[in-house]
Design an enzyme around this catalytic site. Sequence first.
Site, mmCIF file in Angstrom:
data_model
loop_
_atom_site.group_PDB
_atom_site.id
_atom_site.type_symbol
_atom_site.label_atom_id
_atom_site.label_comp_id
_atom_site.label_asym_id
_atom_site.label_seq_id
_atom_site.Cartn_x
_atom_site.Cartn_y
_atom_site.Cartn_z
ATOM 1 N N SER B 8 0.839 -1.200 0.000
ATOM 2 C CA SER B 8 0.000 0.000 0.000
ATOM 3 C C SER B 8 0.873 1.249 0.000
ATOM 4 O O SER B 8 2.045 1.202 0.358
ATOM 5 C CB SER B 8 -0.889 0.017 1.252
ATOM 6 O OG SER B 8 -1.532 1.278 1.377
ATOM 7 N N HIS B 9 0.298 2.379 -0.396
ATOM 8 C CA HIS B 9 0.999 3.656 -0.318
ATOM 9 C C HIS B 9 1.263 4.048 1.134
ATOM 10 O O HIS B 9 2.134 4.873 1.404
ATOM 11 C CB HIS B 9 0.176 4.759 -0.989
ATOM 12 C CG HIS B 9 0.363 4.815 -2.473
ATOM 13 N ND1 HIS B 9 0.114 3.751 -3.307
ATOM 14 C CD2 HIS B 9 0.801 5.819 -3.282
ATOM 15 C CE1 HIS B 9 0.379 4.104 -4.554
ATOM 16 N NE2 HIS B 9 0.802 5.351 -4.566
ATOM 17 N N SER B 10 0.480 3.479 2.046
ATOM 18 C CA SER B 10 0.633 3.806 3.461
ATOM 19 C C SER B 10 1.072 2.566 4.231
ATOM 20 O O SER B 10 0.453 1.496 4.108
ATOM 21 C CB SER B 10 -0.705 4.329 4.008
ATOM 22 O OG SER B 10 -0.834 4.017 5.380
#
Lengths: 237, 130
Positions: B8-10
């Site tokens: 994920s981007h996070s």
Amino acid sequence: MADPETEREALFEAVENVAARIAAEKGYLTDLDSAIGDADHGTNLDRGMQSVLDQLEGKEEADADEIVKTVGMALISEVGGASGPLYGGSTMHASQELADGVTAESTVAFAEAFLEKLQDRGGAEVGDKTMVDAVTPAVHTYKKSIEEDDLPPLEALAKAVDACRRGVDFTVGLRASKGRASYLGWRSVGHQDPGATSTLFVLEELLATAEAYLEGDTDTDASSPTIPDDDPEGAAE
Amino acid sequence: MVGLLVVSHSADAARGVRDIALEMGGADARIRAVGGDVDGGIGTSVTDIQSALSDLLAEAEGVVVIADLGSAVMNAEHAIEALGVEDSVVVADAPILEGALNAAVAAASPSATLESVREMAEEAANTSKV
């Protein structure tokens, strides 16, 4: 091109010019990206180019393909957004075309390999409002200018830059269908694509660098001097 | 054994998705999570993805990657090519949370294969919630 030493010098100069330009336009690129994306294009690309400069230290004796591959690898390792795999991965992939040095033929092959990897990785087509809209006309114009019109590489590159600029303008009126901007739907219309814009900055710097090393006319546009052949299939062979 | 990699981007989102999927995957599930760029900001890092894939491949014969947005998918694809593991790692075209959940269930089956886990992950795209 010339001897390997001049080739290296020109490549390093090109990279430094691109890095300086991206640093100077960082705020503008991020502004474009805050309108239709995640507001990080300028800072991401700038961070990537600074890392490129670091990674190139000690590579002063390297061959052209290795220098360019290093540029791609640094971008892909450092840039957390889409420009890492798109700029970096495509540059890395295309760098092998320069194994025998930088010539008119090898740069056409490089440009084509770059575009091929870019489309393969990103899945974008012309008209999706991405950097593909800027890269495609630049690559097609460069290839045609070299292979069909027999123009000197510098003039071919100048035409490619003009074609790229037209591609960047084309993105303004489009609704995005790839990338983060596509989530905005109609709100993406009326904004210039940041990735297409940075592509133009890169090509403008390559042209500015090439002017110092090559002969040719740079006061030109992407329009063709030739009249299309009656038999386009035959002409392409 | 088929492992799962959540990208994920996070980093927080990746860990959260993994924790939810682990509830369904049983004690033997091999699920890793990576997220965030090299500075810990929002984004993904090819280097982190590569090392997570190498770790998973040390204990699983295949890995299904489930990613969130565009560049997470692109960086995962690049990592697979760079490691030369195209035969044992696939990226599922699936929504990240439901896909990871489905994949964890499928991977717990004794007859799980890379393809069966990927298929189950991708079926999550058709999940109706209300």
